[in-house]
Design a protein around this motif. Structure first.
Motif, mmCIF file in Angstrom:
data_model
loop_
_atom_site.group_PDB
_atom_site.id
_atom_site.type_symbol
_atom_site.label_atom_id
_atom_site.label_comp_id
_atom_site.label_asym_id
_atom_site.label_seq_id
_atom_site.Cartn_x
_atom_site.Cartn_y
_atom_site.Cartn_z
ATOM 1 N N UNK B 46 0.831 -1.192 0.000
ATOM 2 C CA UNK B 46 0.000 0.000 0.000
ATOM 3 C C UNK B 46 0.878 1.260 0.000
ATOM 4 N N UNK B 48 3.893 1.522 -1.100
ATOM 5 C CA UNK B 48 4.566 1.644 -2.400
ATOM 6 C C UNK B 48 3.602 2.146 -3.477
ATOM 7 N N UNK B 49 2.347 1.677 -3.392
ATOM 8 C CA UNK B 49 1.347 2.145 -4.355
ATOM 9 C C UNK B 49 1.130 3.649 -4.198
ATOM 10 N N UNK B 51 3.198 5.729 -3.062
ATOM 11 C CA UNK B 51 4.410 6.390 -3.545
ATOM 12 C C UNK B 51 4.358 6.515 -5.069
ATOM 13 N N UNK B 52 3.912 5.434 -5.729
ATOM 14 C CA UNK B 52 3.868 5.430 -7.185
ATOM 15 C C UNK B 52 3.008 6.576 -7.705
#
Lengths: 623, 305
Positions: B46, B48-49, B51-52
């Protein structure tokens, strides 16, 4: 929007009254040729990349277009040969060897080999992939280490405690685990990892003379001795592993060659599921896709079982309104309402009398979480009192009216042979006694209790019924509170609730999927009830050699769970749907999965009186 | 005129900026995020998402990068649908909304003006009462009742039109009528009222005194001024019709943009929500501008200096 649907339903119900004597709902012969199927998917898929999908709509697309090592039988869901023709397990049940079918190909003719599976599985676990269901693959040895970027320490010759101390000096360590593949070396997991901590940890390990790196895909328990052999080594024996890879689409392969080609050309690799790039290995391929409108599928010319497919074209509509979908079904613009379309509850009684209506068990349980940290609910006697004072039969009969099965336990009868636990049923007398024992006779002195649910007419009606039952039977003046879906989820996650509605749908047809929710390590356990004893009971069950013995032990664990009552089971879902009399080969099953490759259209089925009932028999066509 | 235009166009910029800024702050402070789901996803995934999609940055930073991209015409990538850009989603859906909206607009003007003229010319006769009765009925029946009624009668009883779906002109008729009828009713009342007011003016009396036929009086003199209230209503009407209706699009399964606004906000698809805000507000502001300009041509009393 909701009012519109109620109005629509009222008018439609009015119109239904006109053709009450008609035993079938709408058309009975196809409005298309014998080689087409028209059905609804309930909306636009979010993702239909097998490794990255997490939505039910995308799941339907993947299930038809991709194929795993094994495929579920259309009726029994038992794993049957798919991409693999045979498989065997090692004596310790940790190593699975799959032998792939000869000459398997992707839909563009590219050969499909064991390397495609190894790459696809490793891709899901690759932290850069951002796969939402990556933790489903933690069964694979070192899946968690690779996905969570644990530090892999090798060539370390000193005592273990020195390393543990050095790591603890960097940051709080979650666990240090030896390599389950026995290659030597350990994996260090930090409680709250970050790239900074990882850098420091690697430096600290190197200072002790060891080699250290962030875990890479090489550490995974996946190997490909040759193009036709795929060997999977698990972290620990997993009794339901084959059942899991059978129905869980996260284990289906993604076309490496297409994804890498897009990446090489500088485009976003997420575009590989567009029709112009789409390549799959299952029975059907995507030919056309209009966003939020429809998808067109055709048989995959390179599919190993191409000969058994009779459909030439499948039209999958993306209609969101259940009522609209049902009108289209009636008019013959849909042959089957599809897995992601429910029958509107206003119609359920009326449709039940129709001969094209089918009804089957489904692996979802509806329950209320109790926040066990809450002062009012931390005493399990209070939780039991609330459960005993809830008349679930009445909720099903008078409130939901969708023919659900009242639940007094979490797991319904028959999932992989599991026997339902009796549990405790409605007993207001006993409920009052328990509440008094807990120090709240007649509900007096009990801190206020609020039931939260996400905005929906059904959830509201259930909450109101339960509020009234608790008031009448226990003298508790519970409040009810509705919240918008995302707000509701956030509050559940943060423990900002007392009693919260939710439930669980089996990811794969094995009772373990329900147990996994209540484990102390689970992110889905909203009760904050964490019990090592329960975790051990589940582990003990999964360690059983004999499958029957395993189910007996799992039942023990569920009894323990029911005694603790972190959640109050309310009902087991059932699945009601309508399918036209000319659709054959669509079988009822627990997961409501219906492979198109098994479906064929018989335009004369109605005239001939050969309409299937979904259970292997025929519908009684009597007047 | 040119100065007026320039001033109006320039004044659109601060208005847009205010709308976009308020919307941006509101969607960011709303509780819950695009990656919250019923089945929990691992916390690191979550993070990392988020962050993306740049959600790990502070709101001002996110705001500035949003503005920078939006000015270049790039509204970002949807947080919900695999690899779909917001521009692409709007481009896919808007033609359908535009088609239904245009049909509804033509329907509303055709039926509305005719009924209004009949009502005004034959004031206080059965014609008038009939036309205005229709208008009252149209105003009182909301589209979520009218839509299903149309389906029941024209799709499931007479089979003239498909009950829902998209693809041919036949799919346009029922949603267009369901959407446009309410506006037809308003237009009818506005036309009748406007016409009756003009009919009593001196210049009309003069025209009649000059011996012009009733037809020419109505067509050439009365209608031009009498339709002014309809023209001012045209702005909000076009805006409402072309932004689409969640209700009508759901009932008729129209693949338009009408439902994106609501759905994207519920899904916390932040990029799509912002994209819809930018698109709709630009559309609304331009529609209002167009109406103001049209006013200048129709009413000699309004001169844009």
């Amino acid at each position: 929007m909701r009012r519109s649907l109620v109005a629509l339903a009222a008018i439609a119900a009015l119109s239904s009254a006109c053709d009450r004597n008609d035993a079938w709902y709408g058309t009975t012969t196809p409005r298309h040729g014998a080689n087409e199927l028209w059905l609804n998917n309930g909306g636009e898929p979010e993702w239909f990349d097998p490794g990255k999908c997490s939505d039910a709509v995308g799941g339907v697309v993947i299930n038809q277009a991709f194929e795993g090592l094994v495929v579920p039988d259309p009726a029994s869901l038992v794993p049957t040969p798919g991409m693999a023709v045979k498989w065997e397990t090692s004596a310790d049940k940790r190593t699975w060897t799959f032998h792939l079918r000869e000459n398997t190909k992707w839909s563009d003719g590219t050969p499909l080999t064991s390397a495609d599976f190894a790459w696809s599985w490793a891709r899901v676990l690759d932290p850069k992939t951002l796969a939402k269901y990556a933790d489903q693959l933690y069964d694979i040895a070192n899946g968690d280490a690779y996905h969570q970027r644990a530090i892999h320490v090798t060539a370390y010759n000193r005592e273990a405690s020195a390393l543990a101390d050095a790591m603890a000096a960097v940051a709080k360590v979650d666990k240090i685990k030896p390599d389950p593949l026995g290659k030597g070396g350990v994996f260090v997991f930090f409680a709250e990892p970050s790239d900074e901590i990882r850098t420091k940890a690697m430096a600290a390990a190197k200072a002790l003379g060891a080699t250290a790196a962030v875990t890479g895909p090489d550490a995974l328990g996946l190997s490909t001795p040759d193009e036709r052999t795929f060997v999977v080594t698990l972290e620990v024996p997993v009794p339901y592993f084959l059942i899991k890879i059978n129905t869980q689409y996260t284990f289906y392969p993604a076309p490496k060659h297409v994804i890498q080609r897009l990446e090489a050309s500088g485009k976003s690799s997420d575009l590989w599921t567009r029709p112009e790039n789409f390549v799959s290995n299952g029975a059907f391929v995507l030919k056309e896709h209009r966003f939020r409108h429809y998808m067109i599928f055709e048989p995959n010319p390179h599919y190993w079982d191409r000969a058994s497919i009779t459909l030439d074209r499948v039209k999958l509509l993306e209609i969101e309104s259940y009522v609209t979908a049902l009108q289209m079904y009636k008019a013959g613009e849909l042959d089957y309402i599809g897995e992601n379309t429910s029958l509107p509850s206003e119609y359920s009684v009326f449709l039940r009398r129709k001969k094209d209506h089918r009804f089957t068990g489904f692996t979802t349980t509806y329950w209320y979480w109790f926040n066990t940290n809450d002062p009012a609910l931390k005493d399990k006697r209070v939780r039991h009192a609330l459960n005993l004072a809830t008349d679930k039969q009445r909720i099903v009969d008078a409130v939901t009216k969708q023919f659900q099965i009242p639940a007094s336990s979490y797991i319904q009868e028959g999932i992989a042979g599991y026997k339902k636990i009796p549990g405790e049923t409605f007993d207001p007398e006993k409920a009052r006694t328990l509440l008094a024992e807990a120090g709240y006779p007649g509900g007096k002195g009990l801190p206020p209790v609020t039931i939260s649910y996400n905005t929906s007419e059904t959830h509201k009606a259930i909450a109101e019924a339960i509020q009234e039952m608790w008031r009448k039977e226990l003298g508790i003046d519970a409040q009810i509170r509705n919240e918008e879906w995302k707000v509701f989820l956030k509050n559940l996650e943060q423990g900002n609730f007392q009693v919260g509605r939710l439930g669980w749908t089996a990811d794969y047809p094995d009772p373990y999927t329900f147990f996994s929710v209540f484990l102390s390590t689970s992110n889905n356990n909203h009760s904050d009830w964490k019990d090592r004893k329960f975790d051990e009971l589940v582990d003990f069950a999964n360690a059983a050699e004999d499958p029957e013995e395993r189910l007996v032990r799992l039942a023990k664990a569920e009894e323990y769970l029911l005694d603790a009552m972190p959640a109050m089971p309310i009902y087991f879902y059932t699945r009601s749907y309508v399918v036209k009399p000319y659709v054959k080969g669509l079988r009822n099953n627990f997961q409501d999965r219906h492979p198109w490759k098994a479906i064929h259209i018989d335009p004369d089925a109605f005239a001939k009186g050969e309409v299937e009932d979904g259970n292997g028999g025929f519908v009684d066509m009597g007047k | 005129m040119r100065r007026f235009l320039l001033r109006r166009v320039l004044s659109l910029i601060p208005t847009m900026l205010v709308i976009v800024t308020i919307a941006f702050v509101l969607v960011r402070v709303a509780p819950g995020g695009p990656f919250d789901s019923e089945k929990a996803i691992p916390p690191e995934v979550k993070a990392d998402l988020e962050k993306k999609y740049g959600l790990d940055q502070s709101i001002p930073v996110q705001y500035l990068s949003f503005l920078k991209n939006a000015i270049r015409g790039d509204l970002g990538i949807s947080m919900k649908y695999q690899g779909r850009t917001v521009n692409e989603i709007i481009a896919d859906g808007f033609p359908a909304t535009l088609a239904v909206g245009s049909f509804a607009l033509i329907w509303a003007l055709l039926i509305g003006i005719s009924a209004g003229v009949i009502g005004a010319v034959r004031q206080n006769t059965a014609w008038d009462y009939g036309a205005m009765g229709f208008a009252m009925l149209g105003i009182s029946i909301p589209s979520f009742v009218l839509g299903p009624l149309l389906v029941l009668v024209f799709a499931l009883t007479f089979f003239w039109f498909p009950p829902a779906g998209w693809g041919t002109w036949r799919h346009l008729v029922l949603p267009g009528v369901a959407l446009g009828t309410v506006y037809a009713a308003y237009v009818a009342r506005l036309t009748r009222g406007g016409l009756l007011e003009i009919v009593r003016q001196d210049f009309v009396r003069t025209a009649r005194a000059k011996g012009l036929s009733e037809r020419i009086v109505i067509w050439r003199h009365v209608l031009k001024g009498g339709l002014l209230p309809v023209v001012s209503f045209l702005g909000p009407m076009i805006a409402a019709l072309f932004t689409g209706s969640v209700v009508v699009e759901k009932i008729f399964a129209t693949p338009g943009t009408g439902s994106y606004f609501v759905d994207s906000a519920l899904n916390r698809d932040l990029t799509l929500t912002m994209g819809m805000v930018v698109f709709y507000s630009a559309f609304l502001l331009l529609a209002n501008l167009a109406v103001d300009i049209a006013y200048g041509f129709l009413d000699p009393r309004v001169r844009h200096e």
